[in-house]
Every structure is written in structure tokens, then in C-alpha cells.
Design an enzyme around this catalytic site. Structure first.
Site, PDB file in Angstrom:
ATOM      1  CG  ASP A   1      -0.341  -0.502   2.486  1.00  0.00           C
ATOM      2  OD1 ASP A   1       0.907  -0.512   2.572  1.00  0.00           O
ATOM      3  OD2 ASP A   1      -1.075  -0.884   3.399  1.00  0.00           O
TER       4      ASP A   1
ATOM      5  CG  ASP B   1      -8.797  -2.149  12.437  1.00  0.00           C
ATOM      6  OD1 ASP B   1      -7.780  -2.767  12.033  1.00  0.00           O
ATOM      7  OD2 ASP B   1      -9.228  -1.123  11.865  1.00  0.00           O
TER       8      ASP B   1
ATOM      9  CG  HIS C   1      -5.808  -2.583   9.308  1.00  0.00           C
ATOM     10  ND1 HIS C   1      -5.957  -1.583  10.240  1.00  0.00           N
ATOM     11  CD2 HIS C   1      -4.473  -2.676   9.102  1.00  0.00           C
ATOM     12  CE1 HIS C   1      -4.773  -1.102  10.572  1.00  0.00           C
ATOM     13  NE2 HIS C   1      -3.853  -1.748   9.896  1.00  0.00           N
TER      14      HIS C   1
ATOM     15  CD  GLU D   1      -8.712   0.525   8.290  1.00  0.00           C
ATOM     16  OE1 GLU D   1      -9.053  -0.182   9.255  1.00  0.00           O
ATOM     17  OE2 GLU D   1      -7.696   1.257   8.299  1.00  0.00           O
TER      18      GLU D   1
END
Ligand code: F6R
Length: 241
Positions: A67, A136, A138, A143
Site C-alpha cells: 500500500d 482492528d 486490517h 479496513e
């Protein structure tokens, strides 16, 4: 799914580097999917050490990073390309033209993401994808709640990600609000996936991701379905499993 228990961060880094090293020895022109973040830095350090001892050669390797922030060019100190140069590429012999990361400087998201998918396709796909995991769940910038079937795409960063990244940027400088990321589909198409996780703040999400239901609410949970997935965690990260 294979889980390898490491004693601590250094042990985790060495075990992960061993798996990457084995991949490169077995296939010198391997396509490695790479990640940024704090977790893999020790893995990169170990690979650099073995490179300096002539134990590993990256001259035929191709790299595909996960990314990049949309709006940052590779020379910005907060860009992921800059991070990768500082922590890995500047110290080993991956040829410059074999290094790939989404083009954050291209404002045309559709074009930037399509170009990246084409790079992955032309490289013959990813042999080994290295991943970290967010608290979380990801992976990459995928996400919770996003569709599993996406390829490389543009994401709106969550308010909490923007806030937590603020500290890395100069006073008054805008934190990017979007990023280009490889999608879950692209990650699942990698022939081998290797995740590194350390620290007690990852323990709960490791339990949910790999011992709970497979759900887009926990993006990493899809890796339960990958035919060749290895998690290397230190004792803190694996404390709840
Ligand atoms: C990195 C990435 C992220 C990180 C994750 C964990 O390219 O895409 O998914 O792997 O946020 O980050 P750390 O390792 O800093 O805990």
C-alpha cells in the site's frame, strides 16, 4: 493454517526471515509481497544481516508492496516507499526496477490501481506475501467491513487511522485521507502468505481473526481459508490462543 510460536520479537523476526530466505533460495526470482509498519522491521533487519554475510541474494527478486498513501510521492519521508528504502531496499540488492509500490503521486485512483494490478499480473502473481495485522484486523489498508473480493483499490482512511498517523507528519501538514492498497482478493491469490505479529496489543485480534468466524468485519479472518498461510507470533501476541 500454520502457527509458529516465537519467544520474543527477535525470535519472531528471525523465524519470519527464515521463511522468506527459504523462498528466495528455492526460487531466486521470487515475487515477494512486502509490508510496512513496525512489525516487519526486525524481519528486514535480519534479511539485511544475511545479505551482508552473502547468505541471501536479491538480485533476481521482484517486490510488490501492499500500500501507499494517495497524494504522497516516493520522496516524502512519510511515504511507504521512503520507509521501504530506509528499512530494506537501500541495504540489499533488489534491482531498482524490480521494486513496486502503488503510485501515490498519481491522483487518478482508477488508473493507479489498474496499473498496479497489471504489474502484479505481469510479474506472474505474488509467491510470498508478508503481512502485519492492525488491532482492528486490517491487512494492508483493508479496513473492517470492506468486500473480500476487491483487487487493488483506493480507500478512505478511518478517522482513527488519520489521527494516529498525525504524529508522523510535520505541524500543519495534511495527513493523507486516502490510500491505494492491494485488496483482499489480491492477497488471497498470493501462493504463500506469512503474517508477523508481536505484542500483547495484538493478542485479542489474533484470537478473533484465526479462532473466530470468517467475516469482513475482521478482514484478516479470511486467511483461515488460504491454502498456505503461516502466522509467526511472539508469546505476547499468541497469549490468548
Ligand atoms: C503495512 C500495512 C498495515 C500494517 C498494520 C500493522 O503496509 O499495510 O496493514 O501491517 O497496520 O502495523 P504495525 O506492524 O505497525 O503494527
Amino acid at each position: 493454517m500454520k502457527i509458529i510460536r516465537a519467544k520474543d520479537y527477535n525470535d519472531m523476526s528471525r523465524k519470519a526471515a527464515n521463511i522468506i530466505s527459504a523462498q528466495v533460495i528455492m526460487k531466486p526470482n521470487a515475487v515477494l509481497g512486502l509490508a510496512t509498519g513496525g512489525t516487519p522491521v526486525g524481519t528486514y533487519r535480519q534479511l539485511i544481516d544475511w545479505y551482508n554475510k552473502d547468505d541471501i541474494d536479491f538480485s533476481e527478486v521482484t517486490t510488490i508492496n501492499l500500500d501507499e498513501y494517495r497524494g504522497l510521492s516516493g520522496d516524502h519521508p512519510q511515504s511507504y516507499l521512503y520507509f521501504m528504502h530506509k528499512n530494506f531496499f537501500d541495504h540489499v540488492n533488489v534491482p531498482e526496477d524490480h521494486i513496486h509500490i502503488p503510485n501515490g503521486a498519481d491522483p487518478d485512483a482508477g488508473r493507479a490501481c489498474a496499473a498496479y494490478e497489471e504489474i502484479i499480473r505481469a510479474a506472474g502473481g505474488i509467491d510470498l506475501q508478508l503481512l502485519g495485522i492492525g488491532t482492528d484486523g486490517h491487512i494492508g489498508f483493508n479496513e473492517p467491513g470492506q468486500a473480500f473480493e476487491l483487487g487493488t483499490h483506493c480507500v478512505d482512511l478511518t478517522e482513527s487511522t488519520i489521527l494516529s498517523n498525525q504524529r508522523f507528519f510535520a505541524d500543519g501538514e495534511e495527513v493523507p485521507r486516502q490510500a491505494y492498497t492491494i485488496g483482499i482478493k489480491t492477497i488471497m491469490q498470493a501462493r504463500k502468505v506469512l503474517m508477523v505479529a508481536n505484542g500483547s496489543n495484538k493478542a485479542e485480534i489474533i484470537r478473533r481473526a484465526f479462532f473466530g468466524p470468517v467475516t469482513p468485519e475482521v478482514p484478516a479472518s479470511i486467511l483461515q481459508m488460504h491454502p498456505d498461510f503461516t502466522l509467526v507470533g511472539d508469546s505476547d501476541a499468541l497469549a490468548l490462543i
